[in-house]
Design an enzyme around this catalytic site. Structure first.
Site, mmCIF file in Angstrom:
data_model
loop_
_atom_site.group_PDB
_atom_site.id
_atom_site.type_symbol
_atom_site.label_atom_id
_atom_site.label_comp_id
_atom_site.label_asym_id
_atom_site.label_seq_id
_atom_site.Cartn_x
_atom_site.Cartn_y
_atom_site.Cartn_z
ATOM 1 N N ARG A 242 52.903 105.353 -0.674
ATOM 2 C CA ARG A 242 51.748 104.573 -0.198
ATOM 3 C C ARG A 242 52.245 103.664 0.917
ATOM 4 O O ARG A 242 53.085 102.785 0.688
ATOM 5 C CB ARG A 242 51.167 103.769 -1.360
ATOM 6 C CG ARG A 242 49.966 102.897 -1.025
ATOM 7 C CD ARG A 242 49.389 102.316 -2.321
ATOM 8 N NE ARG A 242 48.478 101.229 -2.100
ATOM 9 C CZ ARG A 242 47.175 101.367 -1.840
ATOM 10 N NH1 ARG A 242 46.658 102.588 -1.749
ATOM 11 N NH2 ARG A 242 46.408 100.317 -1.672
ATOM 12 N N CYS B 194 34.491 90.817 -10.629
ATOM 13 C CA CYS B 194 33.685 91.459 -9.597
ATOM 14 C C CYS B 194 32.388 90.689 -9.410
ATOM 15 O O CYS B 194 31.751 90.285 -10.391
ATOM 16 C CB CYS B 194 33.386 92.904 -9.993
ATOM 17 S SG CYS B 194 32.316 93.798 -8.826
ATOM 18 N N LYS C 246 25.979 93.341 7.640
ATOM 19 C CA LYS C 246 25.644 92.920 6.285
ATOM 20 C C LYS C 246 24.662 93.856 5.569
ATOM 21 O O LYS C 246 24.192 93.540 4.473
ATOM 22 C CB LYS C 246 25.060 91.506 6.321
ATOM 23 C CG LYS C 246 26.024 90.442 6.825
ATOM 24 C CD LYS C 246 27.296 90.340 5.976
ATOM 25 C CE LYS C 246 27.075 89.774 4.600
ATOM 26 N NZ LYS C 246 26.730 88.367 4.589
ATOM 27 N N ALA D 182 19.778 87.319 -9.689
ATOM 28 C CA ALA D 182 19.858 86.741 -11.037
ATOM 29 C C ALA D 182 18.752 87.282 -11.928
ATOM 30 O O ALA D 182 18.993 87.719 -13.069
ATOM 31 C CB ALA D 182 19.789 85.219 -10.959
ATOM 32 N N GLU E 246 7.353 88.441 -8.738
ATOM 33 C CA GLU E 246 7.962 88.209 -7.435
ATOM 34 C C GLU E 246 6.866 87.931 -6.414
ATOM 35 O O GLU E 246 5.915 88.701 -6.270
ATOM 36 C CB GLU E 246 8.783 89.428 -7.017
ATOM 37 C CG GLU E 246 9.250 89.442 -5.576
ATOM 38 C CD GLU E 246 10.065 88.227 -5.184
ATOM 39 O OE1 GLU E 246 9.770 87.672 -4.108
ATOM 40 O OE2 GLU E 246 10.972 87.829 -5.956
ATOM 41 N N ARG F 62 38.278 99.033 -4.771
ATOM 42 C CA ARG F 62 37.219 98.083 -5.110
ATOM 43 C C ARG F 62 35.967 98.790 -5.612
ATOM 44 O O ARG F 62 35.227 98.254 -6.443
ATOM 45 C CB ARG F 62 36.904 97.217 -3.891
ATOM 46 C CG ARG F 62 38.028 96.262 -3.515
ATOM 47 C CD ARG F 62 37.810 95.607 -2.155
ATOM 48 N NE ARG F 62 37.891 96.571 -1.069
ATOM 49 C CZ ARG F 62 37.689 96.270 0.210
ATOM 50 N NH1 ARG F 62 37.368 95.015 0.555
ATOM 51 N NH2 ARG F 62 37.800 97.177 1.158
ATOM 52 N N TYR G 33 55.257 94.487 2.138
ATOM 53 C CA TYR G 33 56.139 94.120 1.035
ATOM 54 C C TYR G 33 57.532 94.690 1.317
ATOM 55 O O TYR G 33 57.785 95.213 2.392
ATOM 56 C CB TYR G 33 55.555 94.614 -0.286
ATOM 57 C CG TYR G 33 54.255 93.919 -0.644
ATOM 58 C CD1 TYR G 33 54.253 92.659 -1.233
ATOM 59 C CD2 TYR G 33 53.022 94.507 -0.377
ATOM 60 C CE1 TYR G 33 53.065 92.012 -1.550
ATOM 61 C CE2 TYR G 33 51.831 93.873 -0.688
ATOM 62 C CZ TYR G 33 51.858 92.617 -1.274
ATOM 63 O OH TYR G 33 50.688 91.977 -1.580
#
Length: 658
Positions: A232, A373, A444, A406, A425, A331, A184
């Site tokens: 920063r 999120c 992952k 879900a 399940e 995050r 920036y």
């Protein structure tokens, strides 16, 4: 690693600012501001929730302080602090954060420069207004025309910026962060990549630093030298010789310390190297720590580090080994607003640890949408009626078919609200379906944060029972003790009707990821979405020669920008042969016949094996049987194929609305 977290939880000091711990909530744009850049109730609620969660210092997301000289908003709706009219609501924010037990700093920018992606602050402007910068070089990402600032405009910017520091102090902020990061405006003056000036603000390092040093002096003029200033900045821009690297940044650190700065917050990258500015899942935990360690060797003031440090054990080790003085998490606080509180309680297993999927920024903020999120449906919805937990007056018996994201989220909410929940399940563990396969490609394993969280939290709810190895089918569906059934059986592989698709040496991506088959030689991956790309990544690491065939103009196009660019670069640099705009016609005799649609030319690609990764379809075949006896609600991919975010969100609201 330590489990007491003594370093993280010990009191700290930045300048004269006393902090209750060494954990900082770093800044992340929210797009919750009003259209005029004013603090709103959603902003206050968002930060107060994290203050209640134990943050030592909260850094407010970037506020703009120079809108008359740099007239383009870096985002679609930034905060502003360039006028006294903004003080009242800024004061309301600081008051409530202080009452919740945290300190708060204002992060202020004099402009987005060449990288600004937003709109003119003057609403309704019809003519094209260029971005501004130290020179006229365009950002490769923003791709907007850039006007070179005059020396007079630079002087006015310096004056205006110092006044912002005075406003921040008057508004009750405890410190002032100078936004010199990420390409920036300030950063552009500091780097030879953007700054080609030949006057006193360009050329040598001393000249390129002149703008920032003058900004610091102006802040000290208007807010006093006792008001802590934190710079920063990107320690390495990852632009090679074209940009600024670690050695020069260490010299800058010495200059900042001499100028009276209280601490340095060490980030990385510019938009052209965005994968370092906002590290995605494919980069290692603590990826930016070496940059802070390098800066710490050059200065005596506190050094703050960041970059995939959501795991408290990793963060504690960084401080314990002396690589940095403070940990900044951005995050991680979006996903887990009680991050410090849970660390203090020793409840690390019960944290919603960030997935670093970048949905929050790449899919939301970069598309001019308010922050959300993928893992935490309440982020950005704090204190809203639809996210206010209430106990049910009439508990129901709820059976949930499927223990994926879900179903587990629905069970977690229903259990807290007092309903009696049974989860069935078919697999021998929770998240045994698509998600367990998604954890297997390189990089992952972070997705294990999902079953870790739900496994821990659901074990604490006596009214939630998980039945593993318990498939529900047409034969036993009528035996459920349920008032309501939620169908959360996920999705199944899409297998299109292509000649030869059922031939030998043709497998699904799931078979490959679960190592039910071992492939070698020439492998064609049919489909360049996320599943195809990550399966290709896995095969490349096993020394296969991989070709990816995708009908669309690019691969991983449904992923957010940073993830898409990173996995694309990984595949290309690893030697994958990528065919886009290409439709498969036939699999025959060890050859894939395909049509390059833009050229209308047929091609042939030989293979030893083919991996099918065409995506998925909803699996809801039990719905008819269930709905004949029970009120049945479909959630997650069973209703419409989406992603982790849509699965968790539909489960959450199904649980809240029952």
């Amino acid at each position: 690693m330590s489990k007491s977290y003594e370093k993280l939880l010990a009191p700290g000091l930045i300048g004269n600012l006393k902090l209750k711990n060494h954990v900082i909530m770093g800044p992340t744009e929210t797009l919750y501001a009003s259209v005029n850049g004013e603090v709103t109730r959603p902003i206050i609620d968002y930060y107060v929730r994290r203050a209640n969660g134990g943050a030592g210092l909260i850094v407010l997301h970037s506020a703009q302080g120079n809108t008359k000289i740099d007239p383009i908003d870096p985002y679609a709706g930034s905060l502003r602090i360039d006028d006294n009219a903004y003080i009242p609501m800024l004061s309301q924010l600081t008051e409530e954060v202080h009452r919740a037990g945290a300190k708060i700093a204002a992060l202020v920018s004099p402009g987005g420069g060449a990288q600004s992606l937003g709109f003119p602050y003057e609403r309704g402007t019809l003519e094209t207004i260029p971005n501004v910068g130290p020179g006229e070089k365009r950002s490769m990402v923003a791709q907007r025309p850039v006007r070179k600032l005059t020396v007079e405009e630079i002087h006015k910017s310096v004056e205006a910026y110092g006044q912002c520091a005075g406003r921040a102090k008057a508004s009750g902020f405890d410190a002032f962060y100078i936004h010199a990061v990420g390409g920036y405006l300030i950063s552009e003056f500091m780097t030879p990549y953007f700054n080609d000036r030949e006057d006193e603000y360009g050329g040598s390092l001393e000249n390129r630093m002149r703008f920032l040093i003058e900004l610091i002096e102006s802040c000290q003029k208007y807010a006093g030298k006792d008001f802590p200033l934190v710079v920063r900045m990107s320690i390495d821009e990852y632009m090679g010789d074209a940009g600024r690297g670690i050695d020069e940044s260490k010299e800058i650190g010495k200059m900042l310390e001499a100028a009276g700065v209280a601490a340095i917050d060490c980030s990385a990258g510019i938009f052209e190297s965005m994968h370092m500015l906002i590290p995605p899942i494919y980069l290692p935990e603590g990826v930016l720590v070496p940059l802070a360690e390098a800066m710490k060797s050059a200065v005596n003031i506190p050094v703050i580090t960041q970059g995939r440090l959501f795991d408290p054990d990793v963060a504690e080790a960084v401080l314990d080994e002396g690589k940095a003085d403070f940990i900044s998490l951005s995050r991680a606080w979006i996903a887990e607003p009680d991050w410090v509180k849970k660390v203090m309680a020793g409840d690390v297993q019960g944290m919603r640890k960030c997935l670093t999927c970048n949905y929050c920024i790449g899919s939301r903020v970069f598309n001019n949408l308010p922050l959300r999120c993928a893992f935490n449906p309440e982020a950005g919805r704090e204190n809203r009626p639809e996210t206010t937990m209430t106990m049910t007056a009439s508990p129901k018996n709820v059976s949930i078919i499927g223990a994926g994201p879900a179903g587990l989220e629905a069970a977690y909410i229903l259990g807290q609200r007092g309903h009696n929940v049974d989860i069935y399940e078919a697999g021998d563990e929770i998240c045994a379906g698509q998600l367990s396969a998604a954890m297997l490609p390189p990089c992952k394993a972070t997705l294990k944060n999902i079953p870790d969280f739900f496994g821990s939290q659901l074990s604490r709810l006596p009214n939630v029972n998980i039945h593993l190895g318990s498939p529900i089918d047409e034969n036993n569906a009528g035996e459920l003790n349920a008032d309501i059934v939620m169908l959360a059986t996920g999705a199944k592989p899409l297998v299109p009707n292509i000649p030869g698709i059922d031939g030998k040496n043709i497998y699904t991506a799931e078979q490959v990821l679960r190592e039910k088959v071992s492939l070698s030689g020439n492998v064609v991956v049919a489909g360049g979405g996320q599943i195809g790309c990550e399966t290709a990544h896995c095969l490349l690491e096993k020394d296969c020669k991989v070709s990816i065939i995708e009908m669309l103009p690019g691969i991983a196009l449904k992923e957010e920008l940073i993830t898409m660019l990173t996995i694309t670069n990984i595949l290309q640099s690893s030697g994958a042969d990528v065919h886009t705009n290409t439709r498969i016609l036939e699999f025959k005799d060890g050859v894939v016949k395909a049509l390059e649609t833009t050229k209308n030319e047929e091609i042939e690609i030989p293979f030893d094996s083919v991996v099918l990764a065409f995506g998925t379809l909803p699996e809801n075949s039990l719905y008819k049987t269930l709905s004949e006896k029970y009120e049945t609600i479909i959630i997650g991919d069973s209703g419409e194929v989406g992603n982790i975010r849509t699965a968790i969100e539909t489960g959450y609201f199904a649980g809240m609305e029952l």
